[in-house]
Scaffold this active site. Structure first.
Site, PDB file in Angstrom:
ATOM      1  N   TYR A 140    -111.868  15.696 -32.254  1.00 61.24           N
ATOM      2  CA  TYR A 140    -110.926  14.616 -32.002  1.00 61.24           C
ATOM      3  C   TYR A 140    -111.274  13.869 -30.714  1.00 61.24           C
ATOM      4  CZ  TYR A 140    -107.768  15.346 -35.880  1.00 61.24           C
ATOM      5  OH  TYR A 140    -107.228  15.385 -37.141  1.00 61.24           O
ATOM      6  N   ALA A 165    -111.289  20.914 -44.258  1.00 65.59           N
ATOM      7  CA  ALA A 165    -111.030  22.351 -44.362  1.00 65.59           C
ATOM      8  C   ALA A 165    -111.376  22.879 -45.749  1.00 65.59           C
ATOM      9  CB  ALA A 165    -109.565  22.644 -44.037  1.00 65.59           C
ATOM     10  N   GLY A 218    -107.374  13.988 -43.905  1.00 66.65           N
ATOM     11  CA  GLY A 218    -108.757  14.210 -43.504  1.00 66.65           C
ATOM     12  C   GLY A 218    -109.012  15.650 -43.086  1.00 66.65           C
ATOM     13  N   ASP A 219    -108.043  16.262 -42.404  1.00 67.70           N
ATOM     14  CA  ASP A 219    -108.171  17.676 -42.037  1.00 67.70           C
ATOM     15  C   ASP A 219    -108.172  18.555 -43.276  1.00 67.70           C
ATOM     16  OD1 ASP A 219    -108.012  17.461 -39.037  1.00 67.70           O
ATOM     17  OD2 ASP A 219    -106.088  16.562 -39.538  1.00 67.70           O
ATOM     18  N   CYS A 220    -107.319  18.209 -44.255  1.00 70.20           N
ATOM     19  CA  CYS A 220    -107.293  18.958 -45.507  1.00 70.20           C
ATOM     20  C   CYS A 220    -108.631  18.846 -46.223  1.00 70.20           C
ATOM     21  CB  CYS A 220    -106.162  18.446 -46.397  1.00 70.20           C
ATOM     22  SG  CYS A 220    -106.035  19.277 -47.997  1.00 70.20           S
TER      23      CYS A 220
END
Length: 465
Positions: free
Chosen positions: A139, A259, A254-256
């Protein structure tokens, strides 16, 4: 690799949603007045990515820089029962990002805090060295840069997925997959790729350029509801479309995506498989409430189950739809060889409400009902095929002959079966009535059945011998 943990490296944040209603403007300025109804706090940044990666019960280690402030302690507490945190000093406090929302729509965001990562510790270096796979959730706050040499070494021996940020450093050479979104890809390739009137062709050129520039095995640019465009640096990019459009809060998608891709690669999946799973998971994540879905923050699973990547959690979905005042529809059957009769039934069932959960007989149940030699297709494959249908929102597998216990947990408003009998004759009708549910019968298309297909296939095989 599956016996070693997935290590998430990156900048942890604290996210807050200040939810309310705005029905008027302030008297002293043309600004909406938000009457606050509630405040929700959750881990953000790499903390969110780690929590999402740990949803299926896998071992996840979060490597991040944390300070001694209240926000840092809150993130430690929120993640304590989900992932193992291996932190090193942060000179300052982690950033707090607060979204002010009215009617589930963001009106403003307030950012506060921040610090500079200190020197990595020996436990941090050891965690990365012993990883089975690594997800870098950058980030732009310095954590990935502080650990660059350790990440470069990891990329030479295990899958490394890098979720980049325009303010962060470039991925280390040799990463298995980099996952910029469309906005990030444009910013990162502004001086590499000329403007082009064809958006997909331009994104393909951007992905190719980043793949070569970063010396990455593959780069995938996420395109929201259009899916994702994957490049290995060649002239033949691959578009992996979303199987449906998902309207909802995209925060955390986006994190999903990253991951899910990292988890799939950690389990030995191919890059194309990992990206397809990630597209589906991110789409379902948005469709079912995103970071605002209460089920996301319920008690984590303590056992690993074989994932069906294309399907949402049926119980969380049912709770979410009911909470928003929607109608939950469930349909049941073996679905051994999916045919046009099944598809027609499921499409009709989906139109009866706001979501469709398919309750599918497990292998042992099919054998008892249909006899030796059945099922022809194992449960995991049947569930995956059903989940790929645009009209199916989730799949739940049961091993009873009649899914009474499953229905009691799901509590659908409507229960659909295909056949030529009456709704009241269905064995599930009584349990549906106990909470006010309704059983319905929808007709199959004449002449289409799994048994008929199997007999025709067998006869054709005999003729060709």
């Amino acid at each position: 690799m599956r016996k070693r943990p997935l290590v998430v490296v990156g900048d942890a944040l604290l996210d807050r949603d200040i939810d309310g209603q705005a029905t008027r403007l302030a008297p002293d300025a043309p600004a909406p007045v938000v009457e606050v109804h509630g405040v929700r706090t959750r881990p953000g940044g790499a903390g969110l990515a780690a929590a999402l990666a740990a949803r299926d019960g896998r071992e996840v280690i979060l490597v991040t820089a944390l300070g001694q402030g209240e926000a840092d302690d809150t993130v430690r507490s929120l993640l304590a029962d989900r992932v193992r945190i291996v932190d090193f000093p942060l000179n300052g406090t982690i950033p707090v990002k607060s979204r002010v929302r009215a009617g589930n729509r963001p009106l403003a965001r307030l950012d506060d805090g921040g610090g500079t990562p200190g020197e990595p510790t020996e436990p941090v270096r050891r965690a990365i060295a012993e990883a089975g796979a690594v997800l870098v959730s950058d980030y732009g706050r310095g954590t990935a840069c502080a650990l660059r040499s350790q990440l470069a070494e990891a990329a030479q021996r295990v899958p490394v997925v890098w979720d980049p940020h325009p303010r962060g450093g470039a991925p280390v050479p040799g990463v298995r997959l980099a996952t910029p979104n469309a906005t990030e890809a444009r910013a990162l390739t502004e001086h590499m790729v000329a403007a082009d009137g064809n958006p997909l062709r331009q994104y393909a050129a951007r992905a190719d350029a980043l793949c070569d520039h970063w010396h990455a095995a593959a780069v995938v640019i996420t395109l929201g509801e259009r899916g994702a465009l994957l490049s290995r640096g060649s002239a033949s990019p691959m578009l992996l479309p979303a199987r449906r459009q998902a309207a909802g809060d995209p925060c955390g998608a986006g994190d999903c995506f990253a991951a899910t891709a990292a988890s799939a690669l950690a389990d030995g999946g191919l890059i194309e498989e990992a990206v397809q799973c990630a597209v589906t998971a991110a789409t379902d994540f948005v469709a079912h409430g995103g970071v605002g879905n209460p089920a996301l923050w319920s008690a984590p699973s303590t056992t690993r189950a074989e994932p069906v990547p294309q399907s949402a959690d049926p119980f969380a979905l049912a709770r979410s739809v009911r909470a928003s005042g929607g109608t939950v529809v469930a349909a049941g059957g073996c679905f051994d060889l999916l045919h046009v009769g099944h598809v027609g039934l499921l499409e009709s069932a989906r139109r009866a409400g706001d979501c469709l959960i398919v309750c599918m007989n497990g292998d042992a149940s099919v054998t008892r009902l249909k006899g030796p030699g059945r099922p022809l297709v194992p449960a995991a494959d049947r569930a995956r095929v059903l989940s790929a249908l645009a009209c199916v929102d989730a799949v739940a597998v049961f091993d009873e002959d009649v899914p009474v216990e499953l229905l009691r947990k799901l509590r659908p408003d409507v229960w659909v079966k295909g056949g030529d009998y009456t709704a009241e004759a269905l064995p599930e009708a009584d349990v549906l009535r106990s909470w006010g549910g309704q059983a319905l019968v929808l007709p199959y298309i004449d002449g289409r059945s799994t048994t008929e297909l199997a007999l025709r296939a067998a006869a054709a095989a005999v003729r060709t011998e």
